[in-house]
Design an enzyme around this catalytic site. Structure first.
Site, PDB file in Angstrom:
ATOM      1  N   GLU A  61       0.465  -1.255  -0.315  1.00 24.17           N
ATOM      2  CA  GLU A  61      -0.168   0.314   0.399  1.00 24.17           C
ATOM      3  C   GLU A  61       1.080   1.172  -0.172  1.00 24.17           C
ATOM      4  O   GLU A  61       0.226   2.263  -0.756  1.00 24.17           O
ATOM      5  CB  GLU A  61      -0.596  -0.250   1.226  1.00 24.17           C
ATOM      6  CG  GLU A  61      -2.021  -1.197   1.081  1.00 24.17           C
ATOM      7  CD  GLU A  61      -2.898  -1.322   1.889  1.00 24.17           C
ATOM      8  OE1 GLU A  61      -2.819  -1.679   3.329  1.00 24.17           O
ATOM      9  OE2 GLU A  61      -4.516  -0.627   1.718  1.00 24.17           O
ATOM     10  N   GLU A 108      -4.033  -9.888   3.597  1.00 24.79           N
ATOM     11  CA  GLU A 108      -5.638  -9.417   4.770  1.00 24.79           C
ATOM     12  C   GLU A 108      -6.968  -9.858   4.809  1.00 24.79           C
ATOM     13  O   GLU A 108      -7.444 -10.825   5.780  1.00 24.79           O
ATOM     14  CB  GLU A 108      -5.927  -8.067   4.212  1.00 24.79           C
ATOM     15  CG  GLU A 108      -4.823  -6.861   4.268  1.00 24.79           C
ATOM     16  CD  GLU A 108      -3.433  -6.014   3.143  1.00 24.79           C
ATOM     17  OE1 GLU A 108      -3.810  -7.172   2.860  1.00 24.79           O
ATOM     18  OE2 GLU A 108      -2.931  -5.102   3.905  1.00 24.79           O
TER      19      GLU A 108
HETATM   20  N1  COA Z   1       4.605  -8.389  11.364  1.00 26.37           N
HETATM   21  C1  COA Z   1       5.798  -8.612  12.875  1.00 26.37           C
HETATM   22  N2  COA Z   1       6.640  -9.914  12.485  1.00 26.37           N
HETATM   23  C2  COA Z   1       6.739  -9.576  11.159  1.00 26.37           C
HETATM   24  C3  COA Z   1       6.148  -9.680  10.009  1.00 26.37           C
HETATM   25  C4  COA Z   1       4.614  -9.022  10.124  1.00 26.37           C
HETATM   26  N3  COA Z   1       4.367  -8.018   9.437  1.00 26.37           N
HETATM   27  N4  COA Z   1       6.565 -10.094   9.280  1.00 26.37           N
HETATM   28  C5  COA Z   1       7.467 -10.628  10.072  1.00 26.37           C
HETATM   29  N5  COA Z   1       7.714 -10.925  10.659  1.00 26.37           N
HETATM   30  C6  COA Z   1       8.824 -11.141  11.043  1.00 26.37           C
HETATM   31  C7  COA Z   1       9.057 -12.771  12.223  1.00 26.37           C
HETATM   32  O1  COA Z   1       7.806 -12.923  13.128  1.00 26.37           O
HETATM   33  C8  COA Z   1      10.467 -13.245  12.490  1.00 26.37           C
HETATM   34  O2  COA Z   1      10.038 -12.588  13.270  1.00 26.37           O
HETATM   35  P1  COA Z   1      11.358 -13.676  14.508  1.00 26.37           P
HETATM   36  O3  COA Z   1      12.917 -13.273  13.960  1.00 26.37           O
HETATM   37  O4  COA Z   1      11.136 -13.012  15.727  1.00 26.37           O
HETATM   38  O5  COA Z   1      10.607 -14.890  14.177  1.00 26.37           O
HETATM   39  C9  COA Z   1      10.972 -12.222  11.258  1.00 26.37           C
HETATM   40  O6  COA Z   1      10.191 -10.964  10.990  1.00 26.37           O
HETATM   41  C10 COA Z   1      11.816 -12.951   9.925  1.00 26.37           C
HETATM   42  O7  COA Z   1      10.138 -13.140  10.003  1.00 26.37           O
HETATM   43  P2  COA Z   1      10.031 -15.203   9.184  1.00 26.37           P
HETATM   44  O8  COA Z   1       8.521 -15.706   8.857  1.00 26.37           O
HETATM   45  O9  COA Z   1      10.904 -15.879   9.881  1.00 26.37           O
HETATM   46  O10 COA Z   1      10.468 -15.054   7.494  1.00 26.37           O
HETATM   47  P3  COA Z   1      10.448 -16.319   6.374  1.00 26.37           P
HETATM   48  O11 COA Z   1      11.295 -15.894   5.705  1.00 26.37           O
HETATM   49  O12 COA Z   1      10.209 -17.487   6.849  1.00 26.37           O
HETATM   50  O13 COA Z   1       8.402 -15.687   6.132  1.00 26.37           O
HETATM   51  C11 COA Z   1       6.973 -13.941   5.101  1.00 26.37           C
HETATM   52  C12 COA Z   1       8.709 -14.497   5.668  1.00 26.37           C
HETATM   53  C13 COA Z   1       7.109 -12.334   4.445  1.00 26.37           C
HETATM   54  C14 COA Z   1       6.595 -14.806   3.957  1.00 26.37           C
HETATM   55  C15 COA Z   1       6.592 -14.073   6.414  1.00 26.37           C
HETATM   56  O14 COA Z   1       7.303 -13.919   8.157  1.00 26.37           O
HETATM   57  C16 COA Z   1       4.821 -13.962   6.447  1.00 26.37           C
HETATM   58  O15 COA Z   1       4.272 -14.741   6.264  1.00 26.37           O
HETATM   59  N6  COA Z   1       5.020 -12.694   7.425  1.00 26.37           N
HETATM   60  C17 COA Z   1       3.503 -11.612   7.304  1.00 26.37           C
HETATM   61  C18 COA Z   1       3.173 -11.133   6.290  1.00 26.37           C
HETATM   62  C19 COA Z   1       1.760 -10.490   6.700  1.00 26.37           C
HETATM   63  O16 COA Z   1       0.893 -11.586   6.603  1.00 26.37           O
HETATM   64  N7  COA Z   1       1.538  -9.540   6.768  1.00 26.37           N
HETATM   65  C20 COA Z   1       0.733  -9.095   7.607  1.00 26.37           C
HETATM   66  C21 COA Z   1      -0.282  -8.310   6.057  1.00 26.37           C
HETATM   67  S1  COA Z   1      -1.535  -7.431   6.679  1.00 26.37           S
END
Ligand code: COA
Length: 243
Positions: A115, A135
């Protein structure tokens, strides 16, 4: 350079740079980042010397992985949340800047990250970029403009596809739909974005501001009124100095 808690704000002559700076959590957008961004964007809006803005994400892995999931459900009340959104309207201020804005997208560009990018005029992606709006799968809809900005940027069909299926797309797919204007190989993203900013800085800031205004306002007008708006803006540029 001003260091906020969650962003880095730099002004280099006429070019301002904002770097989303929470790389440990993939630059997730939290309340502090909203406040920091609002302050930095206000500084950009108030500084007549700044003629272009570049927004990027720190670290190797993400532009921004969306809203900070650890803060979901922590707003004190809906009324307060709405009031704060109105008082610190990050999206409104970004969309209303009269200068060209560029989003440099790498790695994950999800939810609010996408966004932010959609509120910018030009989106450039590195080949590792992954874009998505998760979302709906979390029980929400985007609330920072994507239901409006995405169909305008990439067309209704692609917007419905991304919003309803929540499927992520890669940089090449984003290029094909016009969501990004260029895909940069390897590590060249920032250099390419700076070159584009350099080209923009060669143009008359007034002409760029008027071109943005004509398109942004014109899209919401019937064609005849949009053409009249363009005519008025074009006329007011005639005979003025190019700077
Ligand atoms: N909010 C808070 N923390 C987040 C985040 C988010 N939206 N996205 C990633 N992080 C954090 C993870 O919790 C992790 O923290 P940690 O090391 O303390 O556990 C760190 O960032 C690395 O992310 P990780 O999930 O371990 O990496 P990955 O390569 O396995 O996956 C993503 C990457 C982007 C696919 C995954 O992090 C994800 O799905 N994030 C959420 C995306 C989302 O739904 N955003 C909200 C949109 S409304």
């Amino acid at each position: 350079m001003s260091s906020f808690e969650t962003i880095i704000y730099e002004v280099d002559g006429p070019l301002a740079r904002i770097t989303l700076n929470r790389p440990r959590v993939l630059n997730a957008y939290n309340i502090q980042m909203r406040d920091d961004l609002y302050e930095a964007l206000t500084a950009v809006a108030d500084d007549p010397q700044i003629r272009a803005l570049l927004i990027a994400g720190a670290g190797d892995r993400a532009f921004c992985a969306g809203a900070d999931l650890t803060e979901f459900g922590t707003a004190p009340s809906q009324v307060i949340a709405r009031q704060v959104r109105w008082e610190r309207d990050v999206w409104g201020i970004l969309l209303s800047l009269p200068i060209p804005t560029i989003a440099a997208l790498h790695g994950y560009v999800l939810g609010s990250g996408m966004e932010i990018a959609l509120c910018c005029d030009l989106r450039i992606a590195s080949e590792d970029a992954i874009l998505g709006l998760p979302e709906a799968s979390l029980g929400f809809i985007p609330a920072a403009g994507a239901t409006q900005t995405l169909p305008r940027a990439a067309g209704l069909s692609q917007a419905l596809h991304m919003l309803l299926t929540t499927q992520r797309i890669d940089a090449v797919q984003a290029l094909e739909t016009g969501l990004v204007i260029e895909v940069v190989p390897g590590k060249g993203l920032m250099k390419r974005c700076e070159a584009i900013a350099g080209d923009l800085l060669k143009s008359s800031p007034r002409a760029l501001a008027f071109a943005k205004e004509a398109m942004a306002r014109g899209l919401d007008l019937p064609l005849g009124e949009g053409l009249a708006l363009e005519g008025r803006l074009a006329e007011s540029l005639f005979g003025t100095s190019p700077t």
